[in-house]
Design a protein around this motif. Structure first.
Motif, PDB file in Angstrom:
ATOM      1  N   GLN A   1       3.999  -2.025  -1.555  1.00 29.95           N
ATOM      2  CA  GLN A   1       2.639  -2.416  -1.214  1.00 29.95           C
ATOM      3  C   GLN A   1       1.684  -1.368  -1.738  1.00 29.95           C
ATOM      4  O   GLN A   1       1.870  -0.170  -1.508  1.00 29.95           O
ATOM      5  N   LEU A   2       0.661  -1.798  -2.482  1.00 27.55           N
ATOM      6  CA  LEU A   2      -0.369  -0.860  -2.901  1.00 27.55           C
ATOM      7  C   LEU A   2      -1.126  -0.367  -1.678  1.00 27.55           C
ATOM      8  O   LEU A   2      -1.518  -1.163  -0.824  1.00 27.55           O
ATOM      9  N   PRO A   3      -1.338   0.927  -1.551  1.00 27.27           N
ATOM     10  CA  PRO A   3      -2.020   1.469  -0.360  1.00 27.27           C
ATOM     11  C   PRO A   3      -3.404   0.854  -0.166  1.00 27.27           C
ATOM     12  O   PRO A   3      -4.197   0.760  -1.098  1.00 27.27           O
ATOM     13  N   GLY A   4      -3.669   0.397   1.052  1.00 23.06           N
ATOM     14  CA  GLY A   4      -4.985  -0.104   1.404  1.00 23.06           C
ATOM     15  C   GLY A   4      -5.314  -1.487   0.879  1.00 23.06           C
ATOM     16  O   GLY A   4      -6.430  -1.962   1.066  1.00 23.06           O
ATOM     17  N   GLN A   5      -4.364  -2.153   0.242  1.00 20.13           N
ATOM     18  CA  GLN A   5      -4.631  -3.489  -0.296  1.00 20.13           C
ATOM     19  C   GLN A   5      -3.744  -4.517   0.373  1.00 20.13           C
ATOM     20  O   GLN A   5      -2.568  -4.257   0.651  1.00 20.13           O
TER      21      GLN A   5
ATOM     22  N   GLY B   1       0.466  -9.079  -8.063  1.00 19.10           N
ATOM     23  CA  GLY B   1       1.466  -8.033  -7.913  1.00 19.10           C
ATOM     24  C   GLY B   1       1.701  -7.214  -9.163  1.00 19.10           C
ATOM     25  O   GLY B   1       2.518  -6.294  -9.162  1.00 19.10           O
ATOM     26  N   GLN B   2       0.965  -7.536 -10.262  1.00 22.35           N
ATOM     27  CA  GLN B   2       1.186  -6.809 -11.518  1.00 22.35           C
ATOM     28  C   GLN B   2       0.876  -5.324 -11.366  1.00 22.35           C
ATOM     29  O   GLN B   2       1.628  -4.474 -11.865  1.00 22.35           O
ATOM     30  N   GLU B   3      -0.242  -4.999 -10.718  1.00 20.23           N
ATOM     31  CA  GLU B   3      -0.634  -3.605 -10.577  1.00 20.23           C
ATOM     32  C   GLU B   3       0.393  -2.833  -9.760  1.00 20.23           C
ATOM     33  O   GLU B   3       0.726  -1.680 -10.076  1.00 20.23           O
ATOM     34  N   ALA B   4       0.919  -3.460  -8.713  1.00 18.51           N
ATOM     35  CA  ALA B   4       1.940  -2.815  -7.886  1.00 18.51           C
ATOM     36  C   ALA B   4       3.219  -2.604  -8.689  1.00 18.51           C
ATOM     37  O   ALA B   4       3.874  -1.558  -8.569  1.00 18.51           O
TER      38      ALA B   4
END
Length: 507
Positions: free
Chosen positions: A259-263, A290-293
């Motif tokens: 999980q990306l923090p804060g998102q 979910g690409q950025e993660a």
């Protein structure tokens, strides 16, 4: 009776030192007209729009607004005239919420008007979320929303669809047509000829800071327009694939949850993925799927809550960013100005950010700036980057030229694995062809490349296998020839019963 002219640019010129950005530009725009401005990166499109919006001042020429010559001294003057602009690179304050950013532009924000525009666009923007936690696509939607709240006579859009999904592009097209029907003029800067054709009857093509031509889009082929933009033949439609089959598995993800923090949207759920040497694996998905993660997990920027990551059979789950880079994993993020590069640093300094451990950059234990500058200069030449020198700041380059530099920087040293997220976002056909050719050559030389992209044309052109992310879940990954567009669309939207390869939810 001849329709009135809303905007006329006469002989507009702008220099930055020895660089001529605009040279005697003429352009006319009528009420209700949607006019395309086409040209490769560095052609002078964005500079011209910044002059019109008051961010820059012309060195010569005049701006005639509704029959009266005006001086657009700053963006506030432009807005009072009825001119709004959506920038290609986001101009939002990331530490503030969406609502607070809107209130900076509109201190007496009309909530009823805000609700009306949100409904017209179906933007589904969370107004109280901090902007820094939004995906690039969501940030772009906030930019569009902020501009649409203004009572405009002219809307300038600089590559507005670069990070939008196809459905969002359709919504944007609909609202622009609605604005045009109400008499609002639109200047539409794009590299996507299909979008220009869908919206515009005419286009002005810039090349080298000058008007290369003004043409009727309906009577011009894509090849003719591209030839006018580039001053030569358009790039080939397809890229040669490696003759040899993919090699051994280079990168493997097993049951990754993160999980990306804060998102709330940047999550991954039970991701299984294998990437072989000498192949490009493409992962499609709309923004926020979910690409950025996934890129952050591979880079080591975030640690997954479950699962493992392997490189050449070795578990790298506990290694950080620097250790993974030393082992040959390189990641090119989507945000080139705020994440992939340091905008205020020079190109040789930005080169060093990615190569500080390279022996070629040192003399014994000491950093050798002469060698760093020479390496950056060679990269600028090899990647056909238009830059005055390696001493130029990253922010001084056009988007396409900076992206060519960044792709070349990550390819330098032949990493074992390269992850690219939207590598040709907002770049012109010439820069896109250069980047695609560089990635294909690296794949053919044995590099393992994971391509995360919201551009399905790019994926079909480059990739050996295809899959898709939807809400943090990954579809199967099949040979590209076996994935038609309907199937890919089902994977991207979660329709048709598509599911991740592993069942169950992450804790």
């Amino acid at each position: 009776m001849t329709p009135p002219v809303r905007l006329e640019l006469v002989g507009i010129g702008k220099r930055f030192g020895a660089v001529v950005a605009n040279d005697s530009i003429d352009l006319r725009l009528r009420p209700g007209e949607i006019h395309a401005v086409l040209g490769e990166n560095g052609a002078g499109k964005s500079t011209l729009m910044l002059l019109l919006y008051g961010v820059l001042q012309p060195d010569s020429g005049s701006i005639v607004w509704e029959g009266r010559e005006v001086s657009v001294s700053d963006p506030g003057t432009a807005r009072r005239l009825g001119i709004g602009m959506v920038f290609q690179h986001f101009s939002l304050l990331r530490t503030l919420s969406v609502r607070q950013n809107l209130q900076l532009a509109y201190p007496d924000l009309d909530e009823q008007r805000l609700a009306q525009v949100l409904g017209d666009f179906d933007l589904r923007i969370e107004l109280d979320v901090r902007v820094g936690l939004l995906s690039p696509g969501e940030m772009q939607r906030v930019e569009i929303l902020r501009c649409l709240l203004q009572d405009m006579k002219l809307l300038i859009l600089d590559e507005p669809t670069s990070v939008l999904t196809p459905a969002e592009v359709e919504q944007l097209v609909a609202i622009l047509r609605k604005l045009a029907q109400r008499g609002c003029s639109v200047l539409f800067i794009t590299h996507k000829l299909d979008e220009a054709r869908a919206l515009c009857r005419e286009a002005t093509v810039l090349r080298g800071g000058r008007v290369a031509g003004r043409l009727e889009l309906a009577g011009s082929s894509d090849a003719d327009i591209t030839r006018l933009m580039l001053g030569g033949e358009p790039p080939p439609a397809q890229l040669a694939r490696a003759a040899a089959p993919p090699g051994a598995t280079a990168l493997q993800l097993r049951g990754i949850c993160a999980q990306l923090p804060g998102q709330r949207r940047g999550r991954l759920e039970n991701i299984d993925l294998s990437l072989a040497s000498g192949e490009i694996l493409g992962i499609a998905g709309v923004s926020g799927s979910g690409q950025e993660a996934l890129a952050a997990v591979v880079a080591g920027e975030i640690r997954p809550s479950a699962g493992s990551l392997w490189l050449d059979g070795e578990d790298l789950g506990r290694s950080g960013v620097r250790q993974r880079r030393r082992r040959g994993i390189r990641v090119l993020p989507v945000d080139r100005l705020h994440h992939a590069a340091a905008a205020g640093l020079t190109l040789d300094e930005n080169y060093l950010l990615s190569h500080y451990d390279d022996a070629a950059c040192h003399s014994g234990p000491w950093l050798h700036w002469g060698r760093v500058a020479a390496l950056a200069t060679q990269l600028i030449q090899d990647a056909a980057v238009r830059a005055p020198s390696a001493a130029a700041q990253a922010r001084q380059l056009s988007g396409g030229n900076l992206q060519k530099f960044l792709v070349g920087r990550e390819l330098a040293g032949a990493p074992r694995v390269l992850v690219c997220y939207n590598p040709t976002w907002g770049v012109d056909p010439g820069a896109q062809a250069n980047i695609h050719a560089a990635l294909a050559a690296a794949r053919n030389a044995g590099m393992a490349i994971l391509l995360l992209s919201e551009d399905t044309e790019e994926l079909y052109r480059l990739c050996d296998r295809l899959g898709a992310l939807c809400d943090g879940r990954l579809s199967p990954q099949l040979p590209t020839a076996e994935v038609d567009r309907d199937l890919l669309g089902q994977w991207m939207t979660g329709a048709g019963g598509s599911s991740p390869q592993r069942s169950g939810a992450c804790a």
